[in-house]
Design a protein around this motif. Structure first.
Motif, PDB file in Angstrom:
ATOM      1  N   ASN A   9       0.822  -1.212   0.000  1.00  0.00           N
ATOM      2  CA  ASN A   9       0.000   0.000   0.000  1.00  0.00           C
ATOM      3  C   ASN A   9       0.857   1.264   0.000  1.00  0.00           C
ATOM      4  O   ASN A   9       0.526   2.250  -0.660  1.00  0.00           O
ATOM      5  CB  ASN A   9      -0.932   0.006   1.215  1.00  0.00           C
ATOM      6  N   VAL A  10       1.949   1.218   0.756  1.00  0.00           N
ATOM      7  CA  VAL A  10       2.865   2.371   0.789  1.00  0.00           C
ATOM      8  C   VAL A  10       3.453   2.606  -0.602  1.00  0.00           C
ATOM      9  O   VAL A  10       3.452   3.724  -1.124  1.00  0.00           O
ATOM     10  CB  VAL A  10       3.994   2.145   1.824  1.00  0.00           C
ATOM     11  N   VAL A  11       3.952   1.523  -1.200  1.00  0.00           N
ATOM     12  CA  VAL A  11       4.551   1.624  -2.534  1.00  0.00           C
ATOM     13  C   VAL A  11       3.510   2.078  -3.556  1.00  0.00           C
ATOM     14  O   VAL A  11       3.776   2.946  -4.394  1.00  0.00           O
ATOM     15  CB  VAL A  11       5.177   0.275  -2.956  1.00  0.00           C
ATOM     16  N   LEU A  12       2.312   1.519  -3.469  1.00  0.00           N
ATOM     17  CA  LEU A  12       1.250   1.865  -4.415  1.00  0.00           C
ATOM     18  C   LEU A  12       0.889   3.344  -4.333  1.00  0.00           C
ATOM     19  O   LEU A  12       0.672   4.006  -5.356  1.00  0.00           O
ATOM     20  CB  LEU A  12       0.017   1.001  -4.142  1.00  0.00           C
ATOM     21  N   GLY A  13       0.840   3.866  -3.116  1.00  0.00           N
ATOM     22  CA  GLY A  13       0.537   5.284  -2.948  1.00  0.00           C
ATOM     23  C   GLY A  13       1.586   6.176  -3.590  1.00  0.00           C
ATOM     24  O   GLY A  13       1.256   7.181  -4.241  1.00  0.00           O
ATOM     25  N   ILE A  14       2.849   5.792  -3.446  1.00  0.00           N
ATOM     26  CA  ILE A  14       3.927   6.590  -4.038  1.00  0.00           C
ATOM     27  C   ILE A  14       3.942   6.425  -5.558  1.00  0.00           C
ATOM     28  O   ILE A  14       4.216   7.379  -6.293  1.00  0.00           O
ATOM     29  CB  ILE A  14       5.290   6.199  -3.422  1.00  0.00           C
ATOM     30  N   VAL A  15       3.620   5.224  -6.023  1.00  0.00           N
ATOM     31  CA  VAL A  15       3.521   4.995  -7.472  1.00  0.00           C
ATOM     32  C   VAL A  15       2.456   5.905  -8.078  1.00  0.00           C
ATOM     33  O   VAL A  15       2.661   6.513  -9.135  1.00  0.00           O
ATOM     34  CB  VAL A  15       3.187   3.516  -7.772  1.00  0.00           C
TER      35      VAL A  15
END
Length: 223
Positions: A9-15
């Motif tokens: 979720n963290v990575v997806l938000g930054i993506v």
């Protein structure tokens, strides 16, 4: 929430943030960008970021070359309507979709392309037409759904429900349709193993395999 889900979720938000600025990305650049943003997070390192990005691409959550993400696709009201229409009315061609939603060809193709790219729908060429289905529907029923969506085929099947072997002329006259039209669709039904040919002297008689037809209907509805 597990550490793995939280990391994704963290990575997806930054993506999402990254793609709003740069839809075209290389794995190296996006990993570096995310790594710089999460450098104080002990649970996420470069290797993990790369694995998450690859997983997101594999699941078609993100697609290199577009800033759209999977959840964006059906947030568009028209696109969502098209998706729901195809779910409820499988085996439609682009002209039918355009007519149902009052769309021009370019706009319809754009929406369909986005839905297909993110695996909401899929297409198949049947009788020189591009036919659309929900992505996770069973492809083995595609031709059945395609022909059953045809009004003439439905009329033929209904006309043959008593399972009495019939001549083409009897079917054509009964339905007030052209002989060649009836022949074309009977051949399709034979190919689907829904109609059988019986010989009477030198004539071909056509009989609906009602058991197989009802079984196919049941399997499609179950799917």
């Amino acid at each position: 929430m597990s550490a793995s889900s939280n990391a994704e979720n963290v990575v997806l938000g930054i993506v999402r943030e990254y793609l709003s600025k740069k839809p075209f990305f290389s794995m190296k650049n996006i990993v570096e960008y995310i790594n710089n943003r999460v450098r104080h997070n002990p649970d996420i390192n470069k290797n993990r970021i790369e694995l998450i990005i690859k997983s997101l691409i594999k699941k078609r959550v993100i697609i290199p070359g577009t800033k759209l993400m999977k959840r964006d696709i059906i947030e568009n009201p028209t696109r969502n309507e098209i998706f729901e229409y195809i779910k409820q009315n499988p085996a439609k061609n682009i002209n039918e979709i355009m007519k149902a939603h009052n769309l021009g060809s370019n706009l319809a193709l754009w929406h369909l392309s986005a839905l297909e790219k993110f695996q909401f729908i899929r297409s198949k060429k049947i009788r020189n037409q591009c036919i659309f289905f929900q992505f996770d529907s069973d492809p083995k029923f595609d031709k059945f759904l395609y022909y059953m969506a045809n009004d003439i085929v439905q009329s033929i099947v209904t006309f043959m429900q008593n399972e009495k072997p019939l001549k083409i002329t009897e079917i054509a006259d009964g339905l007030k349709k052209n002989h060649n039209t009836i022949k074309k669709y009977l051949e399709a039904l034979i190919d689907l193993k829904l109609v059988e040919i019986e010989k009477e002297k030198s004539r071909d008689l056509y009989k609906l395999n009602k058991e197989r037809y009802l079984k196919a209907i049941k399997l499609v509805n179950r799917g």
